[in-house]
Design an enzyme around this catalytic site. Structure first.
Site, PDB file in Angstrom:
ATOM      1  N   ASP A 110       0.803  -1.236   0.000  1.00  0.00           N
ATOM      2  CA  ASP A 110       0.000   0.000   0.000  1.00  0.00           C
ATOM      3  C   ASP A 110       0.831   1.279   0.000  1.00  0.00           C
ATOM      4  O   ASP A 110       0.347   2.339   0.350  1.00  0.00           O
ATOM      5  CB  ASP A 110      -0.963  -0.006   1.201  1.00  0.00           C
ATOM      6  CG  ASP A 110      -0.291   0.429   2.486  1.00  0.00           C
ATOM      7  OD1 ASP A 110       0.908   0.157   2.661  1.00  0.00           O
ATOM      8  OD2 ASP A 110      -0.979   1.059   3.303  1.00  0.00           O
ATOM      9  N   GLU A 111       2.079   1.168  -0.430  1.00  0.00           N
ATOM     10  CA  GLU A 111       2.975   2.302  -0.222  1.00  0.00           C
ATOM     11  C   GLU A 111       4.044   2.372  -1.313  1.00  0.00           C
ATOM     12  O   GLU A 111       4.638   1.355  -1.657  1.00  0.00           O
ATOM     13  CB  GLU A 111       3.654   2.053   1.125  1.00  0.00           C
ATOM     14  CG  GLU A 111       4.256   3.230   1.772  1.00  0.00           C
ATOM     15  CD  GLU A 111       4.761   2.829   3.169  1.00  0.00           C
ATOM     16  OE1 GLU A 111       4.097   2.058   3.871  1.00  0.00           O
ATOM     17  OE2 GLU A 111       5.851   3.291   3.512  1.00  0.00           O
TER      18      GLU A 111
HETATM   19  N1  DCP Z   1      -0.580  -5.105   7.869  1.00  0.00           N
HETATM   20  C1  DCP Z   1      -0.661  -6.326   8.548  1.00  0.00           C
HETATM   21  N2  DCP Z   1      -0.080  -6.467   9.786  1.00  0.00           N
HETATM   22  C2  DCP Z   1       0.592  -5.452  10.356  1.00  0.00           C
HETATM   23  C3  DCP Z   1       0.695  -4.204   9.683  1.00  0.00           C
HETATM   24  C4  DCP Z   1       0.091  -4.082   8.432  1.00  0.00           C
HETATM   25  O1  DCP Z   1      -1.272  -7.270   8.027  1.00  0.00           O
HETATM   26  N3  DCP Z   1       1.146  -5.605  11.572  1.00  0.00           N
HETATM   27  C5  DCP Z   1      -1.246  -4.971   6.549  1.00  0.00           C
HETATM   28  C6  DCP Z   1      -2.640  -4.435   6.730  1.00  0.00           C
HETATM   29  C7  DCP Z   1      -2.562  -2.993   6.352  1.00  0.00           C
HETATM   30  C8  DCP Z   1      -1.459  -2.979   5.330  1.00  0.00           C
HETATM   31  O2  DCP Z   1      -0.563  -4.041   5.718  1.00  0.00           O
HETATM   32  O3  DCP Z   1      -3.785  -2.491   5.838  1.00  0.00           O
HETATM   33  C9  DCP Z   1      -0.719  -1.662   5.255  1.00  0.00           C
HETATM   34  O4  DCP Z   1      -0.101  -1.366   6.493  1.00  0.00           O
HETATM   35  P1  DCP Z   1       0.034   0.088   7.083  1.00  0.00           P
HETATM   36  O5  DCP Z   1       1.067   0.045   8.109  1.00  0.00           O
HETATM   37  O6  DCP Z   1       0.208   1.081   5.973  1.00  0.00           O
HETATM   38  O7  DCP Z   1      -1.349   0.339   7.836  1.00  0.00           O
HETATM   39  P2  DCP Z   1      -2.782   0.708   7.302  1.00  0.00           P
HETATM   40  O8  DCP Z   1      -2.768   1.015   5.832  1.00  0.00           O
HETATM   41  O9  DCP Z   1      -3.720  -0.371   7.695  1.00  0.00           O
HETATM   42  O10 DCP Z   1      -3.157   1.996   8.142  1.00  0.00           O
HETATM   43  P3  DCP Z   1      -2.674   3.515   7.988  1.00  0.00           P
HETATM   44  O11 DCP Z   1      -3.892   4.292   7.648  1.00  0.00           O
HETATM   45  O12 DCP Z   1      -2.143   3.858   9.328  1.00  0.00           O
HETATM   46  O13 DCP Z   1      -1.626   3.563   6.918  1.00  0.00           O
HETATM   47 CA    CA Z   2      -1.302   2.534   4.924  1.00  0.00          CA
HETATM   48 CA    CA Z   3       2.035   1.355   4.516  1.00  0.00          CA
END
Ligand code: DCP
Ligand code: CA
Ligand code: CA
Length: 369
Positions: A110-111
């Site tokens: 996602d990045e």
């Molecule tokens: N992910 C996961 N376990 C983790 C961290 C992340 O399975 N310990 C997965 C789910 C997230 C995705 O990776 O949706 C992307 O991680 P991010 O750290 O970017 O977190 P999010 O996108 O969920 O939230 P934010 O809005 O803080 O970026």
């Molecule tokens: Ca994210």
């Molecule tokens: Ca991320």
């Protein structure tokens, strides 16, 4: 090193947001995406959650049972991870992002980092405009929000992206880097984990400003040459790490929006051939040969169509690429009545070398195996 403008795009609460998109009726409730281990009904960990769930202390990594406890009595939604679904959304977003970058580096599902120095003629005003355009485009195409950070390097761009979430946009110009970083906890710097943070705390180093003022030699004594120097530079917002494509890609493609929706094959091919030129350049820099050519058509109703053809032998020819693209589009528009809004071309099934062996054996009618 020359001055650069780097952008980091990070999709907000990604897995959970994908689930909200699939089923908008859950949007107003806590949404928890889980990796079920399968031992007992609730064993496993939270992958991620939406921001409503986070308000209740439900976040990545905590046990599902704890999440359930924290959301007890609240109407909430627990779902299993569906990686293929998220990957598909990620792939199309990454393709869009790549098309806006001089160089591109996807760091996770996602990045991604975009070096946009040339594309924006080294202008922060232009970059801010571009960032807004990208956010709008991702939202209109995929109904997802993201947070964007802009700065003179990857380190600053990353911290800027984290600064305001969700749906944020933070631009840090070079002259503001020191001021921007100063009050942040050392933990915000990439590479400073819990252990380092503890160690620095005992030295009364809590913020980036403290770290920037701390004697480099002492940091080197404490953490070793490489890490010590890195921490010192990071605290000053310095980072020379280039934005560059990682590993070998599975495909290389470009997609672009037409000036107006059309069914005119000439207009479409004109656009598609320009995209072919771009894709071909990237193919050559990576010394890859393709066998599969894919075209994509996004209709005026945002439906995505694609058609592929796989060649007998790997090639890196631009001429063959354009020939295949032409045929695929001709055939597609003969068979369908779609009005195109966006068109794209992709090559895949890569190998490192042109397969001459195969040509020779097939010429003699022999088997290849
Ligand atoms: N992910 C996961 N376990 C983790 C961290 C992340 O399975 N310990 C997965 C789910 C997230 C995705 O990776 O949706 C992307 O991680 P991010 O750290 O970017 O977190 P999010 O996108 O969920 O939230 P934010 O809005 O803080 O970026
Ligand atoms: Ca994210
Ligand atoms: Ca991320």
């Amino acid at each position: 090193m020359h001055t650069r403008i780097v952008m980091l795009v990070d999709l907000d609460y990604f897995f959970a947001q994908c689930e909200e998109r699939r089923n908008p009726s859950i949007k107003d409730k806590p949404v928890v995406v889980c990796v079920y281990s399968g031992r007992t009904q609730d064993s496993g960990a939270v992958s991620t959650s939406n921001y409503i769930a986070r308000q209740h202390g439900v976040k990545s990594g905590i046990p599902i049972s704890l999440a359930k406890k924290r959301l007890e009595g609240i109407d909430s939604v627990f779902l299993p991870v569906d990686k293929p679904f998220y990957k598909q959304i990620s792939d199309s977003i990454m393709e869009v992002l790549r098309s806006y970058a001089d160089s591109f580096e996807q760091v996770s599902i996602d990045e991604a980092y975009l070096d946009v120095t040339k594309k924006t003629r080294n202008s922060y005003v232009e970059t801010k405009r571009l960032a807004k355009k990208i956010k709008t485009e991702i939202f209109s195409q995929q109904q997802l929000t993201c947070s964007v950070g802009v700065g003179p390097n990857k380190l600053v761009a990353k911290i800027a992206a984290d600064y305001q979430k969700p749906d944020g946009l933070t631009v840090v110009k070079p002259e503001n880097v020191i001021r921007f970083l100063a009050p942040l906890p050392v933990r915000s710097l990439v590479g400073v984990g819990k252990k380092t943070e503890k160690k620095l705390e005992t030295l009364n180093v809590h913020t980036v400003a403290h770290l920037a003022k701390f004697d480099v030699q002492k940091l080197v004594d404490l953490f070793g040459r490489k890490l010590g120097v890195y921490f010192h530079n990071a605290a000053l917002g310095l980072d020379e790490d280039p934005v560059e494509e990682r590993g070998d890609p599975e495909s290389i493609g470009r997609i672009s929006t037409l000036k107006q929706d059309t069914q005119d094959l000439n207009v479409i091919l004109d656009k598609a051939f320009k995209l072919c030129d771009d894709v071909h350049t990237r193919l050559l820099t990576r010394k890859l040969f393709y066998r599969t050519v894919t075209i994509r058509v996004v209709g005026d109703n945002l439906e995505v169509h694609s058609r592929s053809n796989t060649l007998e032998n790997p090639t890196n020819s631009l001429e063959i690429f354009k020939g295949e693209v032409k045929q695929l589009f001709e055939k597609f528009f003969e068979e369908s009545d779609v009005t195109a809004r966006r068109v794209g071309v992709t090559v895949s099934s890569f190998s490192k070398k042109e397969n001459q062996q195969k040509q020779i054996t097939s010429f003699f009618g022999g088997s290849n195996n």
